[in-house]
Design a protein around this motif. Sequence first.
Motif, mmCIF file in Angstrom:
data_model
loop_
_atom_site.group_PDB
_atom_site.id
_atom_site.type_symbol
_atom_site.label_atom_id
_atom_site.label_comp_id
_atom_site.label_asym_id
_atom_site.label_seq_id
_atom_site.Cartn_x
_atom_site.Cartn_y
_atom_site.Cartn_z
ATOM 1 N N ALA A 78 -1.026 -47.975 -63.998
ATOM 2 C CA ALA A 78 -0.283 -49.142 -63.533
ATOM 3 C C ALA A 78 -1.126 -50.408 -63.546
ATOM 4 N N TYR A 79 -2.405 -50.270 -63.188
ATOM 5 C CA TYR A 79 -3.237 -51.464 -63.076
ATOM 6 C C TYR A 79 -4.561 -51.340 -63.823
ATOM 7 N N CYS A 80 -5.265 -50.218 -63.661
ATOM 8 C CA CYS A 80 -6.555 -50.121 -64.336
ATOM 9 C C CYS A 80 -6.797 -48.737 -64.928
ATOM 10 N N THR A 81 -7.579 -48.747 -65.994
ATOM 11 C CA THR A 81 -8.004 -47.535 -66.683
ATOM 12 C C THR A 81 -9.498 -47.656 -66.916
ATOM 13 N N TYR A 82 -10.244 -46.667 -66.433
ATOM 14 C CA TYR A 82 -11.689 -46.656 -66.633
ATOM 15 C C TYR A 82 -11.997 -45.700 -67.771
ATOM 16 N N LEU A 83 -12.474 -46.234 -68.868
ATOM 17 C CA LEU A 83 -12.861 -45.444 -70.034
ATOM 18 C C LEU A 83 -14.278 -44.939 -69.783
ATOM 19 N N SER A 84 -14.359 -43.720 -69.303
ATOM 20 C CA SER A 84 -15.626 -43.160 -68.860
ATOM 21 C C SER A 84 -16.495 -42.679 -70.004
ATOM 22 N N ASP A 85 -15.887 -42.062 -71.005
ATOM 23 C CA ASP A 85 -16.652 -41.519 -72.127
ATOM 24 C C ASP A 85 -15.989 -41.891 -73.442
ATOM 25 N N LEU A 86 -16.780 -42.438 -74.334
ATOM 26 C CA LEU A 86 -16.363 -42.676 -75.711
ATOM 27 C C LEU A 86 -17.486 -42.131 -76.585
ATOM 28 N N ALA A 87 -17.222 -41.000 -77.228
ATOM 29 C CA ALA A 87 -18.262 -40.344 -78.021
ATOM 30 C C ALA A 87 -17.735 -40.068 -79.422
ATOM 31 N N VAL A 88 -18.524 -40.466 -80.417
ATOM 32 C CA VAL A 88 -18.208 -40.180 -81.819
ATOM 33 C C VAL A 88 -19.445 -39.563 -82.449
ATOM 34 N N ASP A 89 -19.259 -38.454 -83.131
ATOM 35 C CA ASP A 89 -20.339 -37.783 -83.855
ATOM 36 C C ASP A 89 -21.052 -38.822 -84.723
ATOM 37 N N VAL A 90 -22.382 -38.890 -84.647
ATOM 38 C CA VAL A 90 -23.126 -39.906 -85.388
ATOM 39 C C VAL A 90 -22.861 -39.837 -86.890
ATOM 40 N N GLU A 91 -22.545 -38.665 -87.426
ATOM 41 C CA GLU A 91 -22.251 -38.539 -88.864
ATOM 42 C C GLU A 91 -20.959 -39.230 -89.265
ATOM 43 N N TYR A 92 -20.091 -39.523 -88.294
ATOM 44 C CA TYR A 92 -18.786 -40.105 -88.591
ATOM 45 C C TYR A 92 -18.631 -41.518 -88.034
ATOM 46 N N GLN A 93 -19.671 -42.069 -87.452
ATOM 47 C CA GLN A 93 -19.586 -43.424 -86.905
ATOM 48 C C GLN A 93 -19.456 -44.443 -88.030
ATOM 49 N N GLY A 94 -18.873 -45.585 -87.710
ATOM 50 C CA GLY A 94 -18.695 -46.656 -88.689
ATOM 51 C C GLY A 94 -17.421 -46.535 -89.500
ATOM 52 N N GLN A 95 -16.518 -45.622 -89.107
ATOM 53 C CA GLN A 95 -15.260 -45.422 -89.834
ATOM 54 C C GLN A 95 -14.039 -45.862 -89.029
ATOM 55 N N GLY A 96 -14.252 -46.508 -87.880
ATOM 56 C CA GLY A 96 -13.140 -46.968 -87.058
ATOM 57 C C GLY A 96 -12.615 -45.929 -86.079
ATOM 58 N N ILE A 97 -13.317 -44.816 -85.938
ATOM 59 C CA ILE A 97 -12.860 -43.747 -85.042
ATOM 60 C C ILE A 97 -12.915 -44.202 -83.592
ATOM 61 N N GLY A 98 -14.016 -44.821 -83.176
ATOM 62 C CA GLY A 98 -14.131 -45.323 -81.807
ATOM 63 C C GLY A 98 -13.045 -46.332 -81.490
ATOM 64 N N ARG A 99 -12.811 -47.235 -82.406
ATOM 65 C CA ARG A 99 -11.760 -48.252 -82.225
ATOM 66 C C ARG A 99 -10.401 -47.588 -82.003
ATOM 67 N N GLU A 100 -10.083 -46.579 -82.807
ATOM 68 C CA GLU A 100 -8.788 -45.898 -82.688
ATOM 69 C C GLU A 100 -8.712 -45.084 -81.397
ATOM 70 N N LEU A 101 -9.806 -44.456 -80.997
ATOM 71 C CA LEU A 101 -9.812 -43.727 -79.727
ATOM 72 C C LEU A 101 -9.564 -44.675 -78.557
ATOM 73 N N ILE A 102 -10.175 -45.856 -78.597
ATOM 74 C CA ILE A 102 -9.949 -46.860 -77.553
ATOM 75 C C ILE A 102 -8.483 -47.298 -77.554
ATOM 76 N N ARG A 103 -7.957 -47.590 -78.731
ATOM 77 C CA ARG A 103 -6.559 -48.047 -78.838
ATOM 78 C C ARG A 103 -5.593 -47.002 -78.286
ATOM 79 N N LEU A 104 -5.788 -45.746 -78.678
ATOM 80 C CA LEU A 104 -4.894 -44.678 -78.223
ATOM 81 C C LEU A 104 -5.040 -44.420 -76.726
ATOM 82 N N THR A 105 -6.256 -44.503 -76.218
ATOM 83 C CA THR A 105 -6.474 -44.329 -74.784
ATOM 84 C C THR A 105 -5.716 -45.383 -73.996
ATOM 85 N N HIS A 106 -5.806 -46.623 -74.440
ATOM 86 C CA HIS A 106 -5.099 -47.715 -73.759
ATOM 87 C C HIS A 106 -3.590 -47.545 -73.892
#
Length: 147
Positions: A78-106
Amino acid sequence: MAIRYSIDFKLTSEQFIDLLKRSTLAERRPVDDEPRIREMLAHADVLVTAHWVDDPVVVDPETPGKLIGVSRAISDHAYCTYLSDLAVDVEYQGQGIGRELIRLTHEVAGHQTRLILLSAPAAETYYPHVGMQPHNSCWMIPPTDES
């Protein structure tokens, strides 16, 4: 090959610990305390996972592919969401995975909520890149078992 995101994957503590170790987050999480990790997962309000799949059309919900990313959040929806953990395997970083995980979480928590996270020092330059704004006033009481 493709990336599949899920909001209903039943992530085990072992899978989560393994991913934390393959990302840079393990150094700041209690990966040697499996019961605590299990509790962290059990009490999350939002859990989004990313999986690397060979065939994006045929996915077994029990084994949707290699776990390569996770977002774990606590929210009142309703008011706030605390994103406690955002983890992406280092071999797959830089492909927009973190961005999409953040978007879907929100999205799951509700766009009317304020999405909040505490950044690791090494990741401070990442979050403005994905549209997050800095906030200069964060206060906390550390856990009593943390030195």
